[in-house]
Design a protein around this motif. Structure first.
Motif, PDB file in Angstrom:
ATOM      1  N   ALA A  35      -8.128   9.208  45.173  1.00 49.05           N
ATOM      2  CA  ALA A  35      -7.600  10.411  44.524  1.00 49.05           C
ATOM      3  C   ALA A  35      -8.666  11.464  44.238  1.00 49.05           C
ATOM      4  O   ALA A  35      -8.447  12.649  44.504  1.00 49.05           O
ATOM      5  N   PRO A  36      -9.846  11.102  43.698  1.00 49.05           N
ATOM      6  CA  PRO A  36     -10.855  12.129  43.415  1.00 49.05           C
ATOM      7  C   PRO A  36     -11.372  12.821  44.680  1.00 49.05           C
ATOM      8  O   PRO A  36     -11.874  13.948  44.592  1.00 49.05           O
ATOM      9  N   LEU A  37     -11.238  12.169  45.833  1.00 47.02           N
ATOM     10  CA  LEU A  37     -11.710  12.769  47.078  1.00 47.02           C
ATOM     11  C   LEU A  37     -10.722  13.772  47.651  1.00 47.02           C
ATOM     12  O   LEU A  37     -11.093  14.615  48.461  1.00 47.02           O
ATOM     13  N   LEU A  38      -9.465  13.682  47.244  1.00 47.19           N
ATOM     14  CA  LEU A  38      -8.423  14.531  47.826  1.00 47.19           C
ATOM     15  C   LEU A  38      -8.045  15.710  46.946  1.00 47.19           C
ATOM     16  O   LEU A  38      -7.387  16.635  47.409  1.00 47.19           O
ATOM     17  N   THR A  39      -8.440  15.692  45.690  1.00 46.80           N
ATOM     18  CA  THR A  39      -8.110  16.809  44.800  1.00 46.80           C
ATOM     19  C   THR A  39      -9.248  17.016  43.805  1.00 46.80           C
ATOM     20  O   THR A  39      -9.777  16.040  43.267  1.00 46.80           O
ATOM     21  N   PRO A  40      -9.619  18.258  43.532  1.00 46.50           N
ATOM     22  CA  PRO A  40     -10.721  18.517  42.588  1.00 46.50           C
ATOM     23  C   PRO A  40     -10.256  18.589  41.135  1.00 46.50           C
ATOM     24  O   PRO A  40     -11.081  18.732  40.237  1.00 46.50           O
ATOM     25  N   TYR A  41      -8.959  18.475  40.880  1.00 40.14           N
ATOM     26  CA  TYR A  41      -8.439  18.709  39.540  1.00 40.14           C
ATOM     27  C   TYR A  41      -8.356  17.420  38.721  1.00 40.14           C
ATOM     28  O   TYR A  41      -8.100  16.341  39.256  1.00 40.14           O
ATOM     29  N   ASP A  42      -8.563  17.589  37.417  1.00 40.22           N
ATOM     30  CA  ASP A  42      -8.380  16.479  36.483  1.00 40.22           C
ATOM     31  C   ASP A  42      -6.884  16.390  36.161  1.00 40.22           C
ATOM     32  O   ASP A  42      -6.282  17.381  35.750  1.00 40.22           O
ATOM     33  N   PRO A  43      -6.263  15.220  36.341  1.00 40.13           N
ATOM     34  CA  PRO A  43      -4.808  15.122  36.151  1.00 40.13           C
ATOM     35  C   PRO A  43      -4.357  15.219  34.691  1.00 40.13           C
ATOM     36  O   PRO A  43      -3.158  15.340  34.432  1.00 40.13           O
ATOM     37  N   THR A  44      -5.272  15.171  33.742  1.00 39.29           N
ATOM     38  CA  THR A  44      -4.882  15.185  32.330  1.00 39.29           C
ATOM     39  C   THR A  44      -5.231  16.479  31.609  1.00 39.29           C
ATOM     40  O   THR A  44      -4.831  16.669  30.462  1.00 39.29           O
TER      41      THR A  44
END
Length: 203
Positions: A1-10
């Protein structure tokens, strides 16, 4: 997940709430401005991690109990199968809610709840497969040689039913993901703002 999106999910961004899909947010944002793609990916990681742990514990425990009941028989088989029937008579989601209500909703508790719900079914299926192996000649020979019950169970019977156990693992894993998501949807699973598929659908 961290490799596919730069955003913090929280992390919330109220100024970007409810944006539609764009080059910056491929699946848009939710009502708190959080990236939906990030929450979906991280939520999948949470669901699959819990499902893997719960399914592994469930199938391991159910397989051991199933083989033991088939091998030992007698009063042990009768008592354990009546307990299995009693647990199976209660709807799975109700059993899950009872365990979570009593002990809380952390990952260990969810794993415990899923184990309580699905171990009886695994036990019954593996017992049925082991019942056809116990009377075979190589098991009888092992017992005649004076091998311990542990040796007979784990060296003779267990290697003879791997297909059934693997099928049970695959089936239970998919059901566990659904059960965990249902729990979160009802508000008894992951707590906000934890990314979780059931919680996201509820929101």
């Amino acid at each position: 997940a961290p490799l596919l999106t730069p955003y913090d999910p929280t992390v919330s961004s109220p100024d970007e709430a409810l944006y539609g899909p764009s080059g910056e947010h491929w699946l848009g944002t939710d009502q708190y401005g959080r990236d939906v793609l990030a929450r979906t990916l991280f939520g999948g990681r949470y669901a699959l991690m819990v499902a893997f742990l719960a399914t592994t514990v469930t199938v391991a425990l159910g397989s051991i109990l199933g083989i033991l009941t088939a091998y030992l028989g007698g009063w042990f088989d009768m008592v354990l199968m009546r307990l299995v029937d009693a647990v199976l008579s209660v709807p799975s989601i109700l059993s899950l809610l009872v365990v979570v209500t009593v002990f809380g909703n952390g990952v260990p508790v969810i794993v415990l709840a899923v184990t309580v719900v699905y171990t009886p079914a695994v036990t019954r299926v593996v017992r049925g497969a082991a019942m056809s192996v116990v009377p075979l000649a190589f098991v009888t020979a092992a017992r005649a040689r004076g091998e311990s019950e542990f040796s007979v169970v784990f060296r003779e019977i267990l290697p003879s039913v791997p297909g059934v156990i693997l099928v049970e693992y695959a089936m239970r894993a998919s059901w566990v993901v659904l059960l965990i998501s249902t729990l979160s949807f009802l508000g008894f699973g992951a707590n906000p703002p934890t990314p979780d598929w059931g919680l996201m659908i509820s929101e």
